[in-house]
Enzyme design. Structure first.
Site, mmCIF file in Angstrom:
data_model
loop_
_atom_site.group_PDB
_atom_site.id
_atom_site.type_symbol
_atom_site.label_atom_id
_atom_site.label_comp_id
_atom_site.label_asym_id
_atom_site.label_seq_id
_atom_site.Cartn_x
_atom_site.Cartn_y
_atom_site.Cartn_z
ATOM 1 N N THR A 789 0.810 -1.219 0.000
ATOM 2 C CA THR A 789 0.000 0.000 0.000
ATOM 3 C C THR A 789 0.842 1.268 0.000
ATOM 4 O O THR A 789 0.387 2.302 -0.481
ATOM 5 C CB THR A 789 -0.945 0.006 1.214
ATOM 6 O OG1 THR A 789 -0.180 -0.134 2.413
ATOM 7 C CG2 THR A 789 -1.940 -1.144 1.127
ATOM 8 N N CYS A 790 2.055 1.198 0.548
ATOM 9 C CA CYS A 790 2.904 2.398 0.574
ATOM 10 C C CYS A 790 3.301 2.828 -0.838
ATOM 11 O O CYS A 790 3.597 3.999 -1.075
ATOM 12 C CB CYS A 790 4.153 2.143 1.404
ATOM 13 S SG CYS A 790 3.813 1.841 3.150
ATOM 14 N N PHE A 791 3.336 1.864 -1.762
ATOM 15 C CA PHE A 791 3.778 2.166 -3.123
ATOM 16 C C PHE A 791 2.665 1.986 -4.156
ATOM 17 O O PHE A 791 2.919 2.035 -5.358
ATOM 18 C CB PHE A 791 4.968 1.267 -3.492
ATOM 19 C CG PHE A 791 6.089 1.321 -2.499
ATOM 20 C CD1 PHE A 791 6.938 2.422 -2.449
ATOM 21 C CD2 PHE A 791 6.283 0.293 -1.588
ATOM 22 C CE1 PHE A 791 7.965 2.481 -1.526
ATOM 23 C CE2 PHE A 791 7.305 0.340 -0.659
ATOM 24 C CZ PHE A 791 8.152 1.440 -0.620
#
Length: 823
Positions: A789-791
């Site tokens: 989710t961070c990327f």
């Protein structure tokens, strides 16, 4: 003689077969000569036509992998068997111009499909896969080279699935019903499946015993509670997809009811019931029908700071006159020490008061010297004001009522006519919100009332001349002297140095651009609690000096203008292009702050501090009721006490919830108090606050900003595919996009949540995601997808079929949003 007759018969049969052959040969030659489409004819010669050595749509067949009727939601497939005219199998790997079109007959919704050529020994077979979500009749057209395959088009009916309790709802739902003892009341229930189809093909309508009703009395302790006498009957109507639950209670009082399907509560199946006698019902009807007059009840007021019955544990939020929120007349009582909120004992001598109920407010008054009225508390008659029903009080043995609006401390009252008082309030509330508590019914009521508010103001055109290069400044200047009547008019927007006439396009573009100018964080009027561009926006307490508070008034008027335009319907409908924090939406409707707002508004702070405090022992931590504030260089600027003497008050396990709520009040509300006040000032000029108060914060977002539909075409245009073999890029990705195209908006939101951590897109759609949405070819096969989710990365393994992609993706997005490993 026998041989002669036999010879004649054989000759006649041979003659007819010869004639048939010649006619067929002539037809093939004519067909060849008339077919001028070189692409369709290809390299075929007249000799191929004579031998029947060509693909003939009428000779092809379609077989179905399911038996009718079938339920929605499954991955479906059928097979197209290709044959030459002479009956020999036609190799499907050759280009044949196969076109398949599937659409819902009533809704005219097209269904995406995938085609796959099977291997030996079925090399003449093309497998077509698809998924439908909406129940009904579908038309399936199969064409080869523009000609229908034999018996095409086909018609298939897909039935609704099994009943899903979380989707099943009561029509015209109320959180509290007012009934008469011994008189029946019918509730209409619409059973729905997982995809929100009204369902009539399952045991939901054939076996009414699946619906159960549990009722218990509110107030008495468990050991004192007796069984509730009631009758229940369930009938159904297969034509209208409805279940009718007929309920009759035979005892007066306040009760809590729960309707379940197969022991699972339905969507809005929990509600309270006030049961009155015939005489009490007549009194309530007379009270409600008396317009403009307050009905009063004698009661006893207990300690208002007794917060034991509420989860908020927070002192009241001080409201300004511009917000026109309910307030107490005795400020000293509102500002009692917070520690008193943890004292469960009632005061020894309750205070005699009078409760007044009018169509708009519920107030508690005390009379000094029996003649001088003194208002203690005022609550709005709106869904945000909640009643809790308790047993008899220990002093006067009268039934008790707790009133909590989420703004002031809960007020505990005991009253001889408690049930009549509560029923009068509830019936007045139902009139105020249009007779139903369902969201769509409230929207219809809101828009109807808002049109009524502005009915006397003309909706004629008013010209708004603005500059595209200085949009915010020129818009402020153009509306500087606008009255409420001017804001109610139809804006005719003219962009400087542009000749376009405003037939609606420039006006819609102006709304879009001005929303971006106001609510985009790059302009610093609003901000985010994190650097993630998908985070929600909140008023900026550290805005630059040149951004005056007047801009928040303008922003409020713009939101009010959008709401009013939407109430007019049709081409006037205008949504606010912004994604506000839940805490800001809550302040718009006057709700008190709660630490749980951090979870959506500031997830990093929630995970790092709030969850740490909730899950750990506070006895060894040196935490006090104060918040340290740092400047931009990271140096301590000042220490803000969250309450009087907070710097010397330690946070303990007993008061940590109270501390977190005070922290939420400071970080989410107190720091932006002026900004919110000016925003509300502008908003309430166009939209009365009592109309906004019928919604909660989630409904308010839907009202202002809409559902935020996710466009599959936008998704496909901006998704970046990284890596992968030919099989992954040409087959798996084609199956993936077909599955995505068949998903509902709810499922698309879950896929977005699974990959990015947020179920909503920024105002710019997929193009505004940073980093871009990436689909990574995972080095695994036939496993569940995973996500970073961070990327914004979706890691997609390889699969062998469309059905497998559909099953794995559905499993991934339905199980949660934390990412999945191998099964």
């Amino acid at each position: 003689m026998f041989y002669v007759i036999g010879g004649i018969t054989v000759s006649v049969v041979a003659f007819f077969f010869t004639i048939k052959f010649l006619f067929e040969l002539a037809a093939r030659v004519v067909s060849f000569l008339q077919n001028e489409d070189r692409e369709r004819r290809g390299d075929r010669t007249i000799y191929d036509y004579v031998r029947g050595n060509y693909l003939d749509p009428r000779s092809c067949k379609v077989s179905w992998d399911w038996k009718d009727p079938y339920e929605v939601g499954h991955s479906m497939a059928f097979r197209v068997h290709l044959f030459y005219k002479n009956g020999q199998p036609f190799p499907a790997h050759r280009p044949v111009g196969l076109r398949v079109h599937i659409s819902h007959v009533e809704l005219a919704v097209e269904i995406p499909v995938t085609q796959e050529v099977l291997q030996e020994p079925n090399s003449n077979v093309v497998k077509v896969a698809f998924t439908v979500r909406k129940a009904g009749r579908y038309e399936i057209t199969v064409k080869l080279g523009g000609l229908n395959v034999a018996y095409s088009p086909y018609y298939k009916i897909f039935q609704p699935g099994m009943v899903v309790p979380s989707k099943t709802k009561i029509v015209c739902h109320f959180s509290t019903l007012v009934l008469t003892c011994g008189q029946p009341h019918t509730l209409q229930i619409v059973p729905r499946d997982e995809y929100d189809n009204p369902t009539n093909n399952s045991m939901s309508l054939r076996d009414e015993h699946n619906y159960t009703l549990s009722i218990h009395e509110l107030g008495p302790q468990e050991e004192e509670s007796t069984g509730v006498s009631f009758e229940k009957s369930v009938t159904s109507n297969r034509q209208t997809f409805q279940v009718f639950l007929r309920l009759t209670l035979h005892s007066r009082g306040c009760f809590h009811a729960c309707i379940s399907y197969q022991n699972q509560p339905i969507n809005n199946g929990e509600f309270d019931i006030i049961v009155l006698s015939e005489d009490e019902k007549n009194i309530v009807e007379r009270n409600v029908s008396t317009s403009g007059v307050s009905i009063y009840f004698e009661a006893y007021l207990y300690n208002a700071t007794n917060c034991s019955s509420t989860p908020w544990h927070l002192p009241p939020m001080h409201m300004t006159s511009s917000q026109r929120r309910p307030s107490t007349a005795v400020d000293e009582e509102d500002e009692d020490s917070p520690s008193e909120c943890h004292t469960p004992e009632k005061v020894k001598k309750p205070k005699k008061v009078y409760c007044y109920v009018s169509p708009k407010q519920f107030s508690v008054k005390e009379f000094y010297l029996k003649i001088i009225p003194w208002r203690l508390y005022t609550f709005r008659v709106c869904p945000g004001t909640k009643f809790s029903y308790l047993g008899p009080d220990p002093v006067h043995k009268l039934l008790t009522l707790v009133v909590d609006d989420g703004i002031q401390p809960p007020v505990e009252l005991s009253c001889k006519e408690r049930n009549i008082l509560a029923a009068t309030f509830i019936r007045s509330l139902h009139k105020n919100i249009g007779g139903s508590e369902t969201f769509q019914d409230k929207v219809n009521f809101f828009q109807r009332e808002l049109r009524q508010v502005h009915m006397k103001r003309p909706h004629s055109k008013v010209t708004l001349k603005v500059s595209r290069h200085a949009l915010l400044e020129s818009s402020l200047k153009a509306t500087r002297n606008f009255s409420i009547s001017d804001w109610s008019k139809n804006f005719e927007v003219v962009f400087q140095d542009e000749e376009a006439l405003d037939w609606g396009g420039p006006r819609r573009e102006w709304f879009e651009l001005i929303c971006k100018a106001l609510f985009d964080t790059t302009n610093q009027l609003f901000t985010r609690f994190s650097d993630n561009n998908q985070a929600l926006v909140h008023p900026n307490p550290n805005r630059p000096a040149h951004l005056r508070l007047k801009m928040y008034e303008f922003a409020g008027r713009l939101v009010g203008k959008c709401l009013y335009e939407s109430s007019l319907g049709g081409a006037y409908k205008q949504l606010v292009r912004a994604r506000f924090t839940r805490s800001f939406l809550a302040q718009i409707i006057g709700l008190r702050m709660h630490y749980k707002y951090f979870e959506t508004d500031d997830p990093e702070f929630y995970k790092s501090k709030v969850c740490f405090i909730l899950n750990n022992d506070m006895s060894e931590m040196e935490l006090v009721f104060a918040e340290e504030k740092y400047n931009k260089s990271g140096q301590l600027d000042k220490v803000v006490e969250l309450m009087t003497g907070g710097a010397q008050t330690p946070v303990t396990n007993a008061n940590k919830i109270f501390y977190l709520n005070l922290l939420a009040q400071y970080r989410l509300a107190s720091q932006v108090k002026e900004e919110v006040e000016h925003f509300l000032k502008g908003l309430n000029e166009l939209v009365p606050e009592n109309l906004l108060a019928i919604f909660d914060e989630n409904e308010l977002e839907l009202l202002m900003c809409g559902t935020g539909d996710i466009s599959v075409s936008d998704f496909k245009a901006h998704a970046v595919v990284v890596g992968g073999s030919w099989h992954f890029r040409e087959k798996v990705m084609r199956w993936f996009w077909t599955v995505v195209s068949s998903l509902t908006q709810e499922e698309l939101a879950r896929l977005l949540q699974f990959t990015t951590g947020s179920s909503q897109l920024p105002p710019g759609g997929f193009a505004a995601l940073c980093p871009s949405f990436q689909i990574i070819a995972a080095p695994t096969h036939s496993t569940l997808p995973t996500a970073h989710t961070c990327f914004n990365q979706l890691c997609l393994p390889t699969y062998d079929s469309y059905e497998e992609v559909h099953r794995m993706l559905q499993l991934a997005i339905s199980e949660g949003c934390e990412g999945f490993g191998m099964l």
